[in-house]
Scaffold this motif. Structure first.
Motif, PDB file in Angstrom:
ATOM      1  N   THR A  10     -13.121  12.667  27.228  1.00  0.00           N
ATOM      2  CA  THR A  10     -11.746  13.087  26.956  1.00  0.00           C
ATOM      3  C   THR A  10     -10.839  11.872  27.109  1.00  0.00           C
ATOM      4  O   THR A  10     -10.849  11.201  28.141  1.00  0.00           O
ATOM      5  CB  THR A  10     -11.320  14.177  27.963  1.00  0.00           C
ATOM      6  OG1 THR A  10     -12.363  15.129  28.033  1.00  0.00           O
ATOM      7  CG2 THR A  10     -10.025  14.832  27.551  1.00  0.00           C
ATOM      8  N   LEU A  11     -10.058  11.626  26.059  1.00  0.00           N
ATOM      9  CA  LEU A  11      -9.124  10.498  26.145  1.00  0.00           C
ATOM     10  C   LEU A  11      -7.729  11.047  26.404  1.00  0.00           C
ATOM     11  O   LEU A  11      -7.312  12.041  25.811  1.00  0.00           O
ATOM     12  CB  LEU A  11      -9.137   9.710  24.816  1.00  0.00           C
ATOM     13  CG  LEU A  11      -8.057   8.641  24.658  1.00  0.00           C
ATOM     14  CD1 LEU A  11      -8.230   7.516  25.665  1.00  0.00           C
ATOM     15  CD2 LEU A  11      -8.063   8.047  23.243  1.00  0.00           C
ATOM     16  N   SER A  12      -7.033  10.437  27.320  1.00  0.00           N
ATOM     17  CA  SER A  12      -5.608  10.739  27.484  1.00  0.00           C
ATOM     18  C   SER A  12      -4.905   9.396  27.580  1.00  0.00           C
ATOM     19  O   SER A  12      -5.555   8.371  27.815  1.00  0.00           O
ATOM     20  CB  SER A  12      -5.370  11.571  28.733  1.00  0.00           C
ATOM     21  OG  SER A  12      -5.891  10.920  29.845  1.00  0.00           O
ATOM     22  N   TYR A  13      -3.615   9.402  27.377  1.00  0.00           N
ATOM     23  CA  TYR A  13      -2.929   8.104  27.423  1.00  0.00           C
ATOM     24  C   TYR A  13      -1.517   8.260  27.958  1.00  0.00           C
ATOM     25  O   TYR A  13      -0.963   9.356  28.001  1.00  0.00           O
ATOM     26  CB  TYR A  13      -2.912   7.451  26.037  1.00  0.00           C
ATOM     27  CG  TYR A  13      -2.012   8.147  25.034  1.00  0.00           C
ATOM     28  CD1 TYR A  13      -0.662   7.820  24.944  1.00  0.00           C
ATOM     29  CD2 TYR A  13      -2.528   9.123  24.189  1.00  0.00           C
ATOM     30  CE1 TYR A  13       0.163   8.466  24.041  1.00  0.00           C
ATOM     31  CE2 TYR A  13      -1.718   9.772  23.282  1.00  0.00           C
ATOM     32  CZ  TYR A  13      -0.363   9.443  23.214  1.00  0.00           C
ATOM     33  OH  TYR A  13       0.449  10.091  22.334  1.00  0.00           O
ATOM     34  N   GLU A  14      -0.976   7.142  28.362  1.00  0.00           N
ATOM     35  CA  GLU A  14       0.397   7.133  28.865  1.00  0.00           C
ATOM     36  C   GLU A  14       1.047   5.867  28.338  1.00  0.00           C
ATOM     37  O   GLU A  14       0.496   4.772  28.524  1.00  0.00           O
ATOM     38  CB  GLU A  14       0.348   7.099  30.398  1.00  0.00           C
ATOM     39  CG  GLU A  14       1.605   7.616  31.020  1.00  0.00           C
ATOM     40  CD  GLU A  14       1.496   7.604  32.539  1.00  0.00           C
ATOM     41  OE1 GLU A  14       2.378   7.008  33.153  1.00  0.00           O
ATOM     42  OE2 GLU A  14       0.490   8.125  33.078  1.00  0.00           O
TER      43      GLU A  14
ATOM     44  N   VAL B  57     -12.428   5.905  33.310  1.00  0.00           N
ATOM     45  CA  VAL B  57     -12.076   4.502  33.093  1.00  0.00           C
ATOM     46  C   VAL B  57     -10.612   4.439  32.678  1.00  0.00           C
ATOM     47  O   VAL B  57     -10.184   5.196  31.806  1.00  0.00           O
ATOM     48  CB  VAL B  57     -12.944   3.895  31.971  1.00  0.00           C
ATOM     49  CG1 VAL B  57     -12.436   2.532  31.560  1.00  0.00           C
ATOM     50  CG2 VAL B  57     -14.381   3.804  32.423  1.00  0.00           C
ATOM     51  N   SER B  58      -9.877   3.547  33.319  1.00  0.00           N
ATOM     52  CA  SER B  58      -8.475   3.417  32.942  1.00  0.00           C
ATOM     53  C   SER B  58      -8.192   1.954  32.640  1.00  0.00           C
ATOM     54  O   SER B  58      -8.525   1.073  33.439  1.00  0.00           O
ATOM     55  CB  SER B  58      -7.639   3.910  34.118  1.00  0.00           C
ATOM     56  OG  SER B  58      -6.356   3.405  34.035  1.00  0.00           O
ATOM     57  N   LEU B  59      -7.624   1.688  31.471  1.00  0.00           N
ATOM     58  CA  LEU B  59      -7.272   0.300  31.152  1.00  0.00           C
ATOM     59  C   LEU B  59      -6.051   0.253  30.257  1.00  0.00           C
ATOM     60  O   LEU B  59      -5.747   1.206  29.549  1.00  0.00           O
ATOM     61  CB  LEU B  59      -8.449  -0.464  30.551  1.00  0.00           C
ATOM     62  CG  LEU B  59      -9.288   0.139  29.470  1.00  0.00           C
ATOM     63  CD1 LEU B  59      -8.754  -0.238  28.125  1.00  0.00           C
ATOM     64  CD2 LEU B  59     -10.695  -0.398  29.606  1.00  0.00           C
ATOM     65  N   THR B  60      -5.363  -0.866  30.352  1.00  0.00           N
ATOM     66  CA  THR B  60      -4.104  -0.994  29.614  1.00  0.00           C
ATOM     67  C   THR B  60      -4.293  -1.927  28.422  1.00  0.00           C
ATOM     68  O   THR B  60      -4.884  -2.992  28.556  1.00  0.00           O
ATOM     69  CB  THR B  60      -3.020  -1.547  30.558  1.00  0.00           C
ATOM     70  OG1 THR B  60      -2.953  -0.682  31.679  1.00  0.00           O
ATOM     71  CG2 THR B  60      -1.671  -1.591  29.871  1.00  0.00           C
TER      72      THR B  60
ATOM     73  N   THR C 196      -2.636   9.699  19.397  1.00  0.00           N
ATOM     74  CA  THR C 196      -2.891   8.425  20.084  1.00  0.00           C
ATOM     75  C   THR C 196      -2.650   7.264  19.111  1.00  0.00           C
ATOM     76  O   THR C 196      -3.163   7.306  17.987  1.00  0.00           O
ATOM     77  CB  THR C 196      -4.363   8.351  20.563  1.00  0.00           C
ATOM     78  OG1 THR C 196      -4.714   9.584  21.139  1.00  0.00           O
ATOM     79  CG2 THR C 196      -4.585   7.221  21.538  1.00  0.00           C
ATOM     80  N   PRO C 197      -1.882   6.248  19.510  1.00  0.00           N
ATOM     81  CA  PRO C 197      -1.681   5.100  18.614  1.00  0.00           C
ATOM     82  C   PRO C 197      -3.009   4.463  18.259  1.00  0.00           C
ATOM     83  O   PRO C 197      -3.879   4.314  19.123  1.00  0.00           O
ATOM     84  CB  PRO C 197      -0.813   4.151  19.425  1.00  0.00           C
ATOM     85  CG  PRO C 197      -0.208   4.989  20.472  1.00  0.00           C
ATOM     86  CD  PRO C 197      -1.158   6.092  20.760  1.00  0.00           C
ATOM     87  N   ASN C 198      -3.163   4.074  17.026  1.00  0.00           N
ATOM     88  CA  ASN C 198      -4.472   3.634  16.556  1.00  0.00           C
ATOM     89  C   ASN C 198      -4.708   2.134  16.710  1.00  0.00           C
ATOM     90  O   ASN C 198      -5.726   1.711  17.250  1.00  0.00           O
ATOM     91  CB  ASN C 198      -4.647   4.060  15.092  1.00  0.00           C
ATOM     92  CG  ASN C 198      -6.024   3.709  14.586  1.00  0.00           C
ATOM     93  OD1 ASN C 198      -6.956   3.578  15.384  1.00  0.00           O
ATOM     94  ND2 ASN C 198      -6.167   3.537  13.286  1.00  0.00           N
ATOM     95  N   VAL C 199      -3.744   1.307  16.266  1.00  0.00           N
ATOM     96  CA  VAL C 199      -4.036  -0.129  16.245  1.00  0.00           C
ATOM     97  C   VAL C 199      -3.559  -0.768  17.552  1.00  0.00           C
ATOM     98  O   VAL C 199      -2.369  -0.767  17.875  1.00  0.00           O
ATOM     99  CB  VAL C 199      -3.389  -0.816  15.020  1.00  0.00           C
ATOM    100  CG1 VAL C 199      -3.840  -2.266  14.932  1.00  0.00           C
ATOM    101  CG2 VAL C 199      -3.767  -0.064  13.752  1.00  0.00           C
TER     102      VAL C 199
END
Ligand code: ADP
Length: 740
Positions: free
Chosen positions: A493-497, A575-578, A459-462
């Protein structure tokens, strides 16, 4: 005689053709009756033209030809009249089919009625005439003519009987008269030749008169139909809105009833006025570009406030022929708007007062909590008695809950009043998640729950976003999951797109094995102060504000929260946020060590700095004691003063490294003191970091303080560890030592 008769009949043809063309010009596609009337006029013209030409012929063969062509008009007219009558009479069913079908019999009959062998031509003193020799076809033709006439009579009587309105009755009478005229005329050239008298073109004359009468009936019918032309007058007079028509010379010529009522004058009196005598308007109000001008003006006659719209009226050549002025009385609306404006001002004031009240309350409540928590912290650090230590730890937990509640209320009121802003800054997702895990694992462990954070290492950190609010949202959901789970586990659980333009959609799913939520209650969760499952949760602390804050914060950040739950089995909050990616560098392993108990173990300061001089400024003695107590073990030299004035005096005497300055103080507040510190020439602590201490923790305050020139901000109640951490950043490295 021949000439006169021919010219008259030729004139009939011209007139009926003209009628036909004028109907065609207006458009015959829209209405069936227009098309019928057009065909009727053309058939009639055709009939007149060729039967007129018959009169002029001297050669019987030519005359026979003219008659043959002219008879097309005769039958066409019969069919058209039949259709028209059927249409007007409104007859339906078998009768309608019979009437129409009979009229069309004229088509097969036509060739026999023009057969040369059946007709003899002779010269008379009114021109070429003819006779049909008596026989089957002559009889058939006469019978056809009579039956069609009877059918029409029948239809006209049907219309008369059926009609309820006067105009329909008038139409029916007109139609009956037409039929009589046509029938009378036709006697001259159908019946007379049968008794051996040469045909006089009576039916040609009769049909013309009949067609003219039918055309009148058509006009009468059209006039009573709804269309723009005949309705506009009704509309003009029936609208309540005042409408004025001015001519090219800007003189008022027509007013509607609405205008007369509005001005409380008769229409004639109104017409004597000019526009600027009616409204407070410039003389050149009619001089404007474009087709429309809308102005707001007060009416001189009744003092009403009006919206006046002026439209130019053009002729076919695009020259202005006048102006139409429509007036909307907006007095009530304007008054209403003024009232609303006043109400809004009042509401704004009340809202402002609420804001001030909240800020004050926040200050007032935080100040004593600061004392309680600070003093308690000292007990925890210094007390050796385990029983007292446990009491003190309970006090700490309760104070934290109280503080969280105050923070929630403040945040909520800020969101409600639309003052909550999303402040985006670069932040480390890893640091945020680690802090969250640390904070939650203590609570989870205290309840014997397993807490797990599953975070993909790549997962990108900054990221760019409002870290404080993202953290607040997740903390709220995680704390709920822990609060409402009796045994089992809580897993985040974190997931990302990754999305376009370096955007990343983060999806945090917090699953617990807790009490769950009944399906029918899920919608209620985001209502403020609403708590569900009362039976199960009555012993669990809560205000019912947490999720409504989560929901509103997510809306501000264009994020979403979804809930899946099974009553008695557990819930998952997703929770989903961009956010925006600033650096792609991966987050890696979230938790390298398991040192989460730090706070529970004996207190050890993070540093010692005996040479560092700190000046603490606060008008509240207890607060001074708290700060002094919290920093005691760092062995820094701490001086306390009670006002801004004393602070200025102190910096003249001594060179301090750090100044902790309370914001809300009587006489000279923090901002003013800071201003003086910066401008005074004999300040020996010019290089000192000035950190504002404040009990006003309304969201958005931090930015305000930094803007005012403070180096940092720490809110009361002061967290000892956070204070040490903050100060460490402002102490020169050479002065920092590690505690023994
Ligand atoms: P509270 O301060 O009562 O926790 P919240 O707004 O955070 O207020 O939550 C509203 C209600 O939603 C709670 O009172 C609780 O009944 C229910 N709730 C929230 N999270 C959970 C969960 N993880 N499991 C079961 N019920 C929950």
């Amino acid at each position: 005689m021949v000439e006169l008769l021919f010219l008259s009949i030729f004139g009939f043809a011209v007139i009926t053709f003209c009628i036909g063309f004028s109907i065609a010009q207006k458009g015959i596609k829209k209405d069936r009756i227009d098309l019928l009337c057009f065909l009727l006029a053309i058939s009639s013209g055709w009939w007149s033209l060729f039967f007129g030409l018959v009169l002029k012929q001297t050669d019987p063969d030519m005359a026979a030809w003219m008659r043959t062509v002219g008879m097309i008009g005769v039958f066409a007219l019969m069919i058209c009249i039949t259709y028209m009558m059927v249409y007007w009479s409104g007859i339906r069913g078998r009768m309608r089919r019979w009437v129409i079908g009979f009229a069309w019999l004229g088509v097969p009959l036509y060739p026999f009625t023009v057969q040369k062998s059946n007709i003899t031509f002779e010269m008379t003193n009114y021109g070429m005439s003819y006779q049909m020799s008596s026989g089957i076809w002559s009889f058939a033709y006469t019978l056809y003519y009579v039956v069609v006439a009877l059918n029409m009579l029948f239809l006209a009587i049907h219309l008369l009987r059926r009609s309820i309105r006067r105009r329909e009755k008038i139409m029916a009478h007109n139609l009956i008269s037409c039929i009589f005229i046509v029938v009378l005329g036709s006697i001259l050239d159908t019946v007379m030749p049968m008794v051996g008298i040469s045909a006089f073109p009576g039916s040609t004359i009769g049909q013309f008169v009949g067609v003219i009468a039918l055309y009148q009936t058509y006009l009468f019918y059209k006039k009573s139909q709804m269309n723009l032309e005949n309705m506009s007058q009704f509309v003009y007079y029936s609208v309540d809105e005042p409408v004025f028509l001015f001519d090219e010379a800007e003189s008022l010529c027509i007013v509607n009833n609405g205008a007369a009522v509005f001005l409380e004058m008769s229409a004639e009196e109104c017409c004597k006025l000019r526009l600027n005598e009616i409204f407070e308007l410039n003389r050149d109000v009619f001089r404007f570009q474009g087709g429309k001008n809308r102005v707001e003006a007060r009416c001189i006659q009744n003092q009403n406030i009006c919206s006046v719209s002026i439209d130019k009226i053009y002729d076919d050549y695009k020259d202005i022929i006048g102006y139409i002025v429509i007036v909307h009385d907006i007095t009530e609306r304007v008054h209403m708007m003024e009232k609303l404006d006043l109400e809004k001002q009042r509401a704004d004031k009340a809202n402002e007062a609420k804001g001030v009240f909240l800020a004050n309350m926040s200050h007032e409540i935080r100040t004593p909590i600061n004392a309680v928590m600070g003093m308690n912290e000292m007990i925890i650090r210094e007390c050796e008695d385990n029983a007292i230590l446990e009491y003190a730890q309970n006090i700490r937990d309760a104070s934290k809950t109280l503080l969280a509640l105050i923070n929630d209320i403040l945040d909520f009121s800020k969101i409600e009043s639309g003052m909550m802003e999303v402040v985006e800054e670069a932040y480390s997702l890893k640091a945020m998640l680690k802090a969250l895990e640390k904070e939650c694992s203590m609570r989870a462990e205290a309840k014997g729950l397993a807490l797990k954070f599953v975070v993909p290492e790549d997962t990108p950190n900054v990221l760019l976003g409002d870290e404080v609010r993202v953290r607040q949202i997740l903390l709220n959901i995680l704390t709920n999951a822990i609060k409402y789970t009796i045994k089992g586990s809580v897993t985040m659980t974190l997931s990302y797109e990754k999305k376009e333009n370096k955007k990343i959609q983060l999806i945090f799913a917090v699953a617990d094995t807790g009490i769950g939520i009944k399906e029918e209650n899920i919608d209620r969760l985001f209502d403020k102060f609403d708590r569900v499952n009362e039976e199960q949760i009555h012993s669990i602390e809560g205000s019912g504000l947490g999720l409504s804050i989560v929901d509103r914060l997510l809306k501000l950040m264009h994020g979403t929260v979804e809930i899946e739950s099974k009553f008695g089995e557990g819930s998952t909050f997703t929770v989903s946020l961009t956010q925006q990616i600033i650096e792609d560098q991966p987050i890696g392993i979230l938790r390298e060590d398991k040192k989460v108990h730090e706070e529970r173990t004996r207190y050890v300061p993070q540093f010692i700095a005996p040479e560092v001089k700190v000046l603490v400024v606060d008008d509240n003695r207890v607060n001074l004691t708290v700060v002094k107590g919290l920093l005691r073990k760092t062995r820094m030299q701490i001086t306390c003063v009670l006002s801004g004035k004393e602070c200025l005096e102190a910096v003249r005497q001594e060179e301090y490294h750090i100044i902790l300055l309370d914001y809300m103080m009587p006489e000279m507040d923090g901002a003013e003191t800071l201003e003086n510190l910066k401008t005074m020439s004999d300040n020996r602590s010019k290089d000192a970091a000035v950190i504002v201490l404040t009990a006003n923790a309304m969201a958005g305050m931090k930015e305000m303080y930094l803007e005012q020139g403070f180096d940092a901000y720490i809110s009361k109640p002061i967290d000892g560890t956070a204070l040490e951490q903050l100060l460490m950043g402002y102490i020169p490295k050479e002065y920092l030592g590690s505690p023994a």
